[in-house]
Design a protein around this motif. Structure first.
Motif, PDB file in Angstrom:
ATOM      1  N   SER A  67      -9.475  -3.789  -0.956  1.00  0.00           N
ATOM      2  CA  SER A  67      -8.136  -4.301  -0.609  1.00  0.00           C
ATOM      3  C   SER A  67      -8.180  -4.967   0.767  1.00  0.00           C
ATOM      4  O   SER A  67      -7.637  -6.053   0.957  1.00  0.00           O
ATOM      5  CB  SER A  67      -7.104  -3.180  -0.529  1.00  0.00           C
ATOM      6  OG  SER A  67      -7.180  -2.347  -1.612  1.00  0.00           O
ATOM      7  N   SER A 127     -10.800   6.949  -2.815  1.00  0.00           N
ATOM      8  CA  SER A 127      -9.673   6.121  -2.366  1.00  0.00           C
ATOM      9  C   SER A 127     -10.163   5.063  -1.379  1.00  0.00           C
ATOM     10  O   SER A 127      -9.741   3.909  -1.419  1.00  0.00           O
ATOM     11  CB  SER A 127      -8.623   6.989  -1.659  1.00  0.00           C
ATOM     12  OG  SER A 127      -8.126   7.947  -2.548  1.00  0.00           O
ATOM     13  N   LEU A 128     -11.078   5.468  -0.486  1.00  0.00           N
ATOM     14  CA  LEU A 128     -11.576   4.518   0.519  1.00  0.00           C
ATOM     15  C   LEU A 128     -12.397   3.391  -0.115  1.00  0.00           C
ATOM     16  O   LEU A 128     -12.417   2.277   0.395  1.00  0.00           O
ATOM     17  CB  LEU A 128     -12.392   5.255   1.579  1.00  0.00           C
ATOM     18  CG  LEU A 128     -11.526   6.018   2.591  1.00  0.00           C
ATOM     19  CD1 LEU A 128     -12.369   6.997   3.405  1.00  0.00           C
ATOM     20  CD2 LEU A 128     -10.796   5.073   3.538  1.00  0.00           C
ATOM     21  N   ASP A 151     -11.679   1.892  -2.930  1.00  0.00           N
ATOM     22  CA  ASP A 151     -10.666   0.888  -3.293  1.00  0.00           C
ATOM     23  C   ASP A 151     -10.149   0.193  -2.039  1.00  0.00           C
ATOM     24  O   ASP A 151      -9.945  -1.018  -2.010  1.00  0.00           O
ATOM     25  CB  ASP A 151      -9.450   1.555  -3.956  1.00  0.00           C
ATOM     26  CG  ASP A 151      -9.732   1.966  -5.386  1.00  0.00           C
ATOM     27  OD1 ASP A 151     -10.871   1.783  -5.851  1.00  0.00           O
ATOM     28  OD2 ASP A 151      -8.795   2.485  -6.031  1.00  0.00           O
ATOM     29  N   GLY A 152      -9.920   1.021  -0.996  1.00  0.00           N
ATOM     30  CA  GLY A 152      -9.354   0.499   0.247  1.00  0.00           C
ATOM     31  C   GLY A 152     -10.230  -0.597   0.842  1.00  0.00           C
ATOM     32  O   GLY A 152      -9.739  -1.585   1.372  1.00  0.00           O
ATOM     33  N   ARG A 153     -11.541  -0.436   0.719  1.00  0.00           N
ATOM     34  CA  ARG A 153     -12.457  -1.448   1.274  1.00  0.00           C
ATOM     35  C   ARG A 153     -12.257  -2.799   0.602  1.00  0.00           C
ATOM     36  O   ARG A 153     -12.285  -3.838   1.247  1.00  0.00           O
ATOM     37  CB  ARG A 153     -13.908  -1.024   1.061  1.00  0.00           C
ATOM     38  CG  ARG A 153     -14.340  -0.076   2.092  1.00  0.00           C
ATOM     39  CD  ARG A 153     -15.780   0.340   1.948  1.00  0.00           C
ATOM     40  NE  ARG A 153     -15.868   1.570   2.693  1.00  0.00           N
ATOM     41  CZ  ARG A 153     -16.321   2.724   2.242  1.00  0.00           C
ATOM     42  NH1 ARG A 153     -16.837   2.798   1.040  1.00  0.00           N
ATOM     43  NH2 ARG A 153     -16.321   3.786   2.993  1.00  0.00           N
ATOM     44  N   ASN A 191       0.812  -1.227   0.000  1.00  0.00           N
ATOM     45  CA  ASN A 191       0.000   0.000   0.000  1.00  0.00           C
ATOM     46  C   ASN A 191       0.845   1.277   0.000  1.00  0.00           C
ATOM     47  O   ASN A 191       0.399   2.314  -0.486  1.00  0.00           O
ATOM     48  CB  ASN A 191      -0.956   0.006   1.197  1.00  0.00           C
ATOM     49  CG  ASN A 191      -2.190  -0.838   0.917  1.00  0.00           C
ATOM     50  OD1 ASN A 191      -2.623  -0.964  -0.225  1.00  0.00           O
ATOM     51  ND2 ASN A 191      -2.741  -1.454   1.945  1.00  0.00           N
ATOM     52  N   GLU A 233     -10.453   2.133   8.083  1.00  0.00           N
ATOM     53  CA  GLU A 233     -11.114   2.343   6.786  1.00  0.00           C
ATOM     54  C   GLU A 233     -12.632   2.186   6.859  1.00  0.00           C
ATOM     55  O   GLU A 233     -13.250   1.560   6.000  1.00  0.00           O
ATOM     56  CB  GLU A 233     -10.503   1.417   5.727  1.00  0.00           C
ATOM     57  CG  GLU A 233      -9.025   1.728   5.569  1.00  0.00           C
ATOM     58  CD  GLU A 233      -8.330   1.008   4.451  1.00  0.00           C
ATOM     59  OE1 GLU A 233      -8.954   0.805   3.406  1.00  0.00           O
ATOM     60  OE2 GLU A 233      -7.163   0.660   4.640  1.00  0.00           O
ATOM     61  N   GLY A 249      -1.235   2.069  -2.856  1.00  0.00           N
ATOM     62  CA  GLY A 249      -2.486   2.195  -2.112  1.00  0.00           C
ATOM     63  C   GLY A 249      -3.269   3.463  -2.437  1.00  0.00           C
ATOM     64  O   GLY A 249      -3.261   3.958  -3.573  1.00  0.00           O
ATOM     65  N   MET A 250      -3.906   4.014  -1.402  1.00  0.00           N
ATOM     66  CA  MET A 250      -4.895   5.071  -1.630  1.00  0.00           C
ATOM     67  C   MET A 250      -4.287   6.354  -2.183  1.00  0.00           C
ATOM     68  O   MET A 250      -4.818   6.942  -3.120  1.00  0.00           O
ATOM     69  CB  MET A 250      -5.642   5.329  -0.320  1.00  0.00           C
ATOM     70  CG  MET A 250      -6.418   4.096   0.116  1.00  0.00           C
ATOM     71  SD  MET A 250      -7.699   4.436   1.309  1.00  0.00           S
ATOM     72  CE  MET A 250      -6.779   4.610   2.794  1.00  0.00           C
TER      73      MET A 250
END
Ligand SMILES: Cc1cc2nc3c(=O)[nH]c(=O)nc-3n(C[C@H](O)[C@H](O)[C@H](O)COP(=O)(O)OP(=O)(O)OC[C@H]3O[C@@H](n4cnc5c(N)ncnc54)[C@H](O)[C@@H]3O)c2cc1C
Length: 391
Positions: free
Chosen positions: A251, A244-245, A247-249, A93, A369, A97-98
């Motif tokens: 990941s 971004s969050l 995508d983060g969820r 990340n 997140e 990452g984000m």
């Protein structure tokens, strides 16, 4: 190889990618996992090794030296990394990452040239700063403020719980630029670089998980930023952060699946060798049922994640389905880790034994997140406004 569920759903390309990452993890990363546990750090040597093998800037555009992977492909890589150690997903990340993806999506050509190339080359690490002491789940109530001064900005405020904030070379910081509008056009994303006057790391917290995960408090005191530090448009920062969050969820969800699968494999191995009262644990129905419940949990989690990732890949809007993934997977891995500890008995709680570390590491997933309650709020909002589950 015979599989119980769902492997058939992967395309040949994704399957080949999974096998390549697994070979890398099994062949190269074992000693690094031990080193991380010894030192409590993510060593630069690991980042260099990942870079040589194409695991830095995985999702970044090829023209900037990145791997050009889709979110689905990236999630498969994270799933494999997290089978061995959570720290490898953190290392990934840093460069994919984000913040790197926000710059790839919204950055200026100059920002892309400078930062994306640096991430892909393994020379820069990123951080993402949204949370504040008075604004966690309710991020829009943040107090960090950026005010116009001449043709630049002056940043004041404090962020905390920022993963890797103490080692990051560049951090995307969300700040209020219009207090009247806040989340509706009054928050802007800025790139703050290590060593900028007025920016300091004022505390570093360790957590219940591996020491390789540290959360930093960042303080900004009259930190002067040029206009070129703005990511995307002024006032659009909340949207940049929420994108971004999303995508983060996904990941996080796939990292949970990888960790859970590793825990079941470790539990099966133990159950097949540990004897009590003259029989193997694996012969006891009580133990078998724990393994079965975990296997069913994992199959359901993976099916949900892959379905949502496929829909994202097709360009479909997935609404709160990402929240469903994050909610289900983070709670699922908690159940699986708890059963794995139980199956291992005393060994499962001994400091330094992998199952014990996994148990502590996965607890984060229900908080970071967007905590479980917040994911439920997002899903409830969709349900109550009439969105059907299959939409
Ligand atoms: C390992 C880890 C890494 C992190 N990394 C980062 C990072 O890199 N960058 C960053 O910006 N932040 C990061 N965070 C911060 C994280 O995003 C916040 O901790 C999270 O959003 C929750 O905020 P909070 O801690 O202030 O809890 P609070 O918002 O105070 O919530 C406390 C509890 O109340 C619940 N709750 C809150 N509101 C409601 C409601 N309306 N209804 C019902 N329940 C509610 C929450 O779900 C939670 O269980 C990280 C956190 C962790 C644990």
């Amino acid at each position: 190889m015979e599989t119980l569920a769902l492997e058939v759903e992967l395309t040949d390309e994704l399957r080949a990618m999974r096998e390549a990452v697994r070979r890398f993890v099994d062949g190269e990363l074992g000693p690094w996992a031990e080193e991380i546990d010894r030192s409590g750090e993510i060593p630069d040597g690991l980042i260099a090794l990942m870079q040589r093998n194409g695991y830095c800037g995985m999702r970044l555009p090829v023209e900037y030296g990145g791997g050009g992977l889709s979110l689905f492909q990236y999630c498969i890589a994270l799933e494999e990394f997290s089978r061995l150690h959570r720290a490898f997903t953190i290392a990934a990340n840093y460069t994919s990452g984000m913040t790197p993806m926000a710059i790839a999506r919204h950055g200026t050509p100059a920002q892309k040239e400078k930062f994306l190339r640096g991430f892909a080359a393994g020379k820069l690490k990123s951080g993402f700063a949204l949370t504040e002491p008075e604004a966690g789940s309710d991020a829009a109530s943040m107090r960090t403020r950026a005010e116009r001064r001449g043709d630049g900005w002056v940043l004041n405020g404090r962020k905390h719980y920022i993963s890797g904030g103490h080692v990051a070379d560049v951090i995307m910081v969300m700040a209020v630029t219009d207090p009247e509008k806040r989340a509706r056009g009054g928050i802007t994303a800025f790139l703050v670089e290590k060593g900028m006057p007025g920016f300091s790391v004022t505390r570093v917290d360790t957590t219940i998980a591996t020491d390789a995960i540290r959360l930093a408090e960042l303080t900004f005191e009259d930190c002067v930023l040029p206009d070129s530090a703005v990511v995307g448009e002024v006032g659009n920062g909340f949207k940049v952060a929420m994108g971004s969050l999303n995508d983060g969820r996904m990941s996080v969800s796939c990292s949970c699946v990888g960790a859970a699968e590793s825990l079941v494999e470790r539990s099966i191995e133990h159950a097949k060798t540990r004897r009590t009262f003259g029989k193997l644990l694996a012969e006891r129905q009580a133990i078998q049922w724990m393994l079965v419940d975990s296997a069913v949990d994992i199959a359901a989690a993976r099916a949900l994640c892959y379905d949502v990732l496929r829909r994202i890949e097709r360009g479909e809007k997935v609404g709160s389905a990402g929240s469903m993934c994050k909610l289900f997977c983070s709670e699922m891995v908690g159940r699986v880790a708890d059963r794995a500890v139980q199956i291992h008995g005393g060994m499962g709680v001994i400091r330094g034994f992998p199952v014990e570390r996994f148990y502590r590491d996965v607890r984060h997933y229900r908080v970071g997140e967007g905590a479980s309650e917040i994911q439920r709020i997002v899903i409830a909002r969709d349900l109550l406004r009439g969105v059907r589950i299959e939409d």
